[in-house]
Design a protein around this motif. Structure first.
Motif, PDB file in Angstrom:
ATOM      1  N   GLU A  43       0.708  -1.547   0.041  1.00  0.00           N
ATOM      2  CA  GLU A  43      -0.010  -0.158  -0.110  1.00  0.00           C
ATOM      3  C   GLU A  43       0.922   1.503  -0.058  1.00  0.00           C
ATOM      4  O   GLU A  43       0.627   2.123  -0.575  1.00  0.00           O
ATOM      5  CB  GLU A  43      -1.062   0.219   1.158  1.00  0.00           C
ATOM      6  N   ARG A  44       1.957   1.354   0.825  1.00  0.00           N
ATOM      7  CA  ARG A  44       2.764   2.473   0.891  1.00  0.00           C
ATOM      8  C   ARG A  44       3.633   2.451  -0.656  1.00  0.00           C
ATOM      9  O   ARG A  44       3.623   3.813  -0.869  1.00  0.00           O
ATOM     10  CB  ARG A  44       3.640   2.216   1.954  1.00  0.00           C
ATOM     11  N   PHE A  45       3.951   1.564  -1.272  1.00  0.00           N
ATOM     12  CA  PHE A  45       4.654   1.738  -2.323  1.00  0.00           C
ATOM     13  C   PHE A  45       3.771   2.239  -3.477  1.00  0.00           C
ATOM     14  O   PHE A  45       3.667   2.812  -4.435  1.00  0.00           O
ATOM     15  CB  PHE A  45       5.449   0.351  -2.990  1.00  0.00           C
ATOM     16  N   ARG A  46       2.292   1.607  -3.567  1.00  0.00           N
ATOM     17  CA  ARG A  46       1.325   2.180  -4.513  1.00  0.00           C
ATOM     18  C   ARG A  46       1.081   3.771  -4.260  1.00  0.00           C
ATOM     19  O   ARG A  46       0.934   4.382  -5.352  1.00  0.00           O
ATOM     20  CB  ARG A  46       0.020   1.518  -4.183  1.00  0.00           C
ATOM     21  N   ARG A  47       1.210   4.177  -2.965  1.00  0.00           N
ATOM     22  CA  ARG A  47       0.922   5.718  -2.808  1.00  0.00           C
ATOM     23  C   ARG A  47       2.302   6.412  -3.151  1.00  0.00           C
ATOM     24  O   ARG A  47       2.015   7.468  -3.742  1.00  0.00           O
ATOM     25  CB  ARG A  47       0.621   5.861  -1.306  1.00  0.00           C
ATOM     26  N   LEU A  48       3.506   5.904  -3.197  1.00  0.00           N
ATOM     27  CA  LEU A  48       4.594   6.485  -3.711  1.00  0.00           C
ATOM     28  C   LEU A  48       4.670   6.365  -5.163  1.00  0.00           C
ATOM     29  O   LEU A  48       5.565   7.204  -5.854  1.00  0.00           O
ATOM     30  CB  LEU A  48       5.768   5.600  -3.203  1.00  0.00           C
ATOM     31  N   GLN A  49       3.860   5.711  -5.833  1.00  0.00           N
ATOM     32  CA  GLN A  49       3.855   5.664  -7.481  1.00  0.00           C
ATOM     33  C   GLN A  49       3.422   7.297  -7.829  1.00  0.00           C
ATOM     34  O   GLN A  49       4.002   7.594  -8.815  1.00  0.00           O
ATOM     35  CB  GLN A  49       2.852   4.651  -7.881  1.00  0.00           C
ATOM     36  N   ALA A  50       2.508   7.872  -7.097  1.00  0.00           N
ATOM     37  CA  ALA A  50       2.188   9.007  -7.691  1.00  0.00           C
ATOM     38  C   ALA A  50       3.228  10.130  -7.180  1.00  0.00           C
ATOM     39  O   ALA A  50       2.943  11.373  -7.758  1.00  0.00           O
ATOM     40  CB  ALA A  50       0.743   9.646  -6.634  1.00  0.00           C
ATOM     41  N   ARG A  51       4.262   9.845  -6.412  1.00  0.00           N
ATOM     42  CA  ARG A  51       5.172  10.671  -6.164  1.00  0.00           C
ATOM     43  C   ARG A  51       6.485  10.543  -7.074  1.00  0.00           C
ATOM     44  O   ARG A  51       7.540  11.123  -6.728  1.00  0.00           O
ATOM     45  CB  ARG A  51       5.521  10.679  -4.792  1.00  0.00           C
ATOM     46  N   ILE A  52       6.388   9.748  -7.961  1.00  0.00           N
ATOM     47  CA  ILE A  52       7.632   9.648  -8.855  1.00  0.00           C
ATOM     48  C   ILE A  52       7.900  10.769  -9.515  1.00  0.00           C
ATOM     49  O   ILE A  52       7.217  11.437  -9.919  1.00  0.00           O
ATOM     50  CB  ILE A  52       7.430   8.379 -10.040  1.00  0.00           C
ATOM     51  N   GLY A  53       9.110  11.214  -9.664  1.00  0.00           N
ATOM     52  CA  GLY A  53       9.631  12.451 -10.094  1.00  0.00           C
ATOM     53  C   GLY A  53       9.949  13.531  -8.784  1.00  0.00           C
ATOM     54  O   GLY A  53      10.577  14.499  -9.073  1.00  0.00           O
ATOM     55  N   SER A  54       9.536  13.275  -7.741  1.00  0.00           N
ATOM     56  CA  SER A  54       9.816  14.155  -6.310  1.00  0.00           C
ATOM     57  C   SER A  54      11.399  13.920  -6.041  1.00  0.00           C
ATOM     58  O   SER A  54      11.824  12.841  -6.175  1.00  0.00           O
ATOM     59  CB  SER A  54       8.882  13.791  -5.442  1.00  0.00           C
ATOM     60  N   LYS A  55      11.651  14.742  -5.356  1.00  0.00           N
ATOM     61  CA  LYS A  55      13.173  14.648  -4.860  1.00  0.00           C
ATOM     62  C   LYS A  55      13.292  13.989  -3.718  1.00  0.00           C
ATOM     63  O   LYS A  55      12.481  13.861  -2.704  1.00  0.00           O
ATOM     64  CB  LYS A  55      13.450  16.366  -4.550  1.00  0.00           C
ATOM     65  N   LEU A  56      14.324  13.183  -3.665  1.00  0.00           N
ATOM     66  CA  LEU A  56      14.804  12.476  -2.499  1.00  0.00           C
ATOM     67  C   LEU A  56      15.859  13.348  -2.004  1.00  0.00           C
ATOM     68  O   LEU A  56      16.486  14.107  -2.338  1.00  0.00           O
ATOM     69  CB  LEU A  56      15.151  10.849  -2.915  1.00  0.00           C
ATOM     70  N   ARG A  57      16.541  12.601  -0.654  1.00  0.00           N
ATOM     71  CA  ARG A  57      17.557  13.306  -0.072  1.00  0.00           C
ATOM     72  C   ARG A  57      18.523  13.645  -1.241  1.00  0.00           C
ATOM     73  O   ARG A  57      19.341  14.516  -1.098  1.00  0.00           O
ATOM     74  CB  ARG A  57      18.032  12.460   1.051  1.00  0.00           C
ATOM     75  N   ARG A  58      19.103  12.629  -2.112  1.00  0.00           N
ATOM     76  CA  ARG A  58      20.163  12.681  -2.763  1.00  0.00           C
ATOM     77  C   ARG A  58      19.943  12.789  -4.369  1.00  0.00           C
ATOM     78  O   ARG A  58      20.911  13.007  -5.188  1.00  0.00           O
ATOM     79  CB  ARG A  58      21.151  11.452  -2.562  1.00  0.00           C
ATOM     80  N   GLY A  59      18.626  12.400  -4.724  1.00  0.00           N
ATOM     81  CA  GLY A  59      18.336  12.273  -6.032  1.00  0.00           C
ATOM     82  C   GLY A  59      17.042  12.237  -6.203  1.00  0.00           C
ATOM     83  O   GLY A  59      16.339  13.227  -5.483  1.00  0.00           O
ATOM     84  N   ILE A  60      16.341  11.699  -7.041  1.00  0.00           N
ATOM     85  CA  ILE A  60      14.967  11.724  -7.718  1.00  0.00           C
ATOM     86  C   ILE A  60      14.421  10.487  -7.452  1.00  0.00           C
ATOM     87  O   ILE A  60      14.935   9.249  -7.780  1.00  0.00           O
ATOM     88  CB  ILE A  60      14.893  12.315  -9.143  1.00  0.00           C
ATOM     89  N   LEU A  61      12.903  10.377  -7.040  1.00  0.00           N
ATOM     90  CA  LEU A  61      12.363   9.062  -6.828  1.00  0.00           C
ATOM     91  C   LEU A  61      12.120   8.763  -8.216  1.00  0.00           C
ATOM     92  O   LEU A  61      11.241   9.456  -9.151  1.00  0.00           O
ATOM     93  CB  LEU A  61      11.097   9.354  -6.088  1.00  0.00           C
ATOM     94  N   THR A  62      12.592   7.547  -8.757  1.00  0.00           N
ATOM     95  CA  THR A  62      12.335   7.094 -10.101  1.00  0.00           C
ATOM     96  C   THR A  62      11.499   5.687  -9.968  1.00  0.00           C
ATOM     97  O   THR A  62      11.479   5.198  -8.855  1.00  0.00           O
ATOM     98  CB  THR A  62      13.530   6.806 -10.965  1.00  0.00           C
ATOM     99  N   GLN A  63      11.160   5.199 -11.120  1.00  0.00           N
ATOM    100  CA  GLN A  63      10.463   3.885 -11.043  1.00  0.00           C
ATOM    101  C   GLN A  63      11.561   2.951 -10.730  1.00  0.00           C
ATOM    102  O   GLN A  63      11.352   1.888 -10.216  1.00  0.00           O
ATOM    103  CB  GLN A  63      10.040   3.654 -12.422  1.00  0.00           C
ATOM    104  N   GLU A  64      12.600   3.072 -11.266  1.00  0.00           N
ATOM    105  CA  GLU A  64      13.701   2.051 -10.891  1.00  0.00           C
ATOM    106  C   GLU A  64      14.194   2.132  -9.374  1.00  0.00           C
ATOM    107  O   GLU A  64      14.339   0.925  -8.905  1.00  0.00           O
ATOM    108  CB  GLU A  64      15.112   2.495 -11.641  1.00  0.00           C
TER     109      GLU A  64
END
Length: 108
Positions: A43-64
């Motif tokens: 469920e948490r990963f499904r919610r994160l799908q909508a945030r692909i492209g957002s900034k992480l601490r060191r990079g970008i949240l990608t599908q990979e």
């Protein structure tokens, strides 16, 4: 020049890969700390799908990054079996008389 650009790129790639791995590990740790089951993880990963492209601490949240983190979480949860849980319960309940005395055993 093109050669200088290639050299700079070659020096950056290992650092980018290392940062991606750190982001994956941090994402796994965060999800594991907040999840109680594989269903909760999914469920948490499904919610994160909508945030692909957002900034992480060191990079970008990608599908990979998301796929790698989810695979690590599933690997962890695949090792949690009823037998493992029963063993932990048995060992703790044999050494502790109440929840207060058992609580410290869960501080990791």
């Amino acid at each position: 020049t093109g050669q200088e650009l290639e050299m700079a790129f070659a020096k950056c790639v290992p650092m980018w890969e290392k940062n991606k791995e750190k982001d994956i590990d941090e994402l796994v740790q965060t999800i594991q700390e907040k999840s109680w089951s594989t269903m909760d993880v999914d469920e948490r990963f499904r919610r994160l799908q909508a945030r692909i492209g957002s900034k992480l601490r060191r990079g970008i949240l990608t599908q990979e990054v998301l796929n790698a983190a989810q695979a690590k979480c599933h690997e962890y949860w695949s090792r949690v079996t009823p037998g493992n849980v029963a063993t932990v319960v048995e060992k703790i309940s044999s050494k502790c008389s109440d929840w207060k005395s058992a609580e410290s055993k869960f501080d990791w």
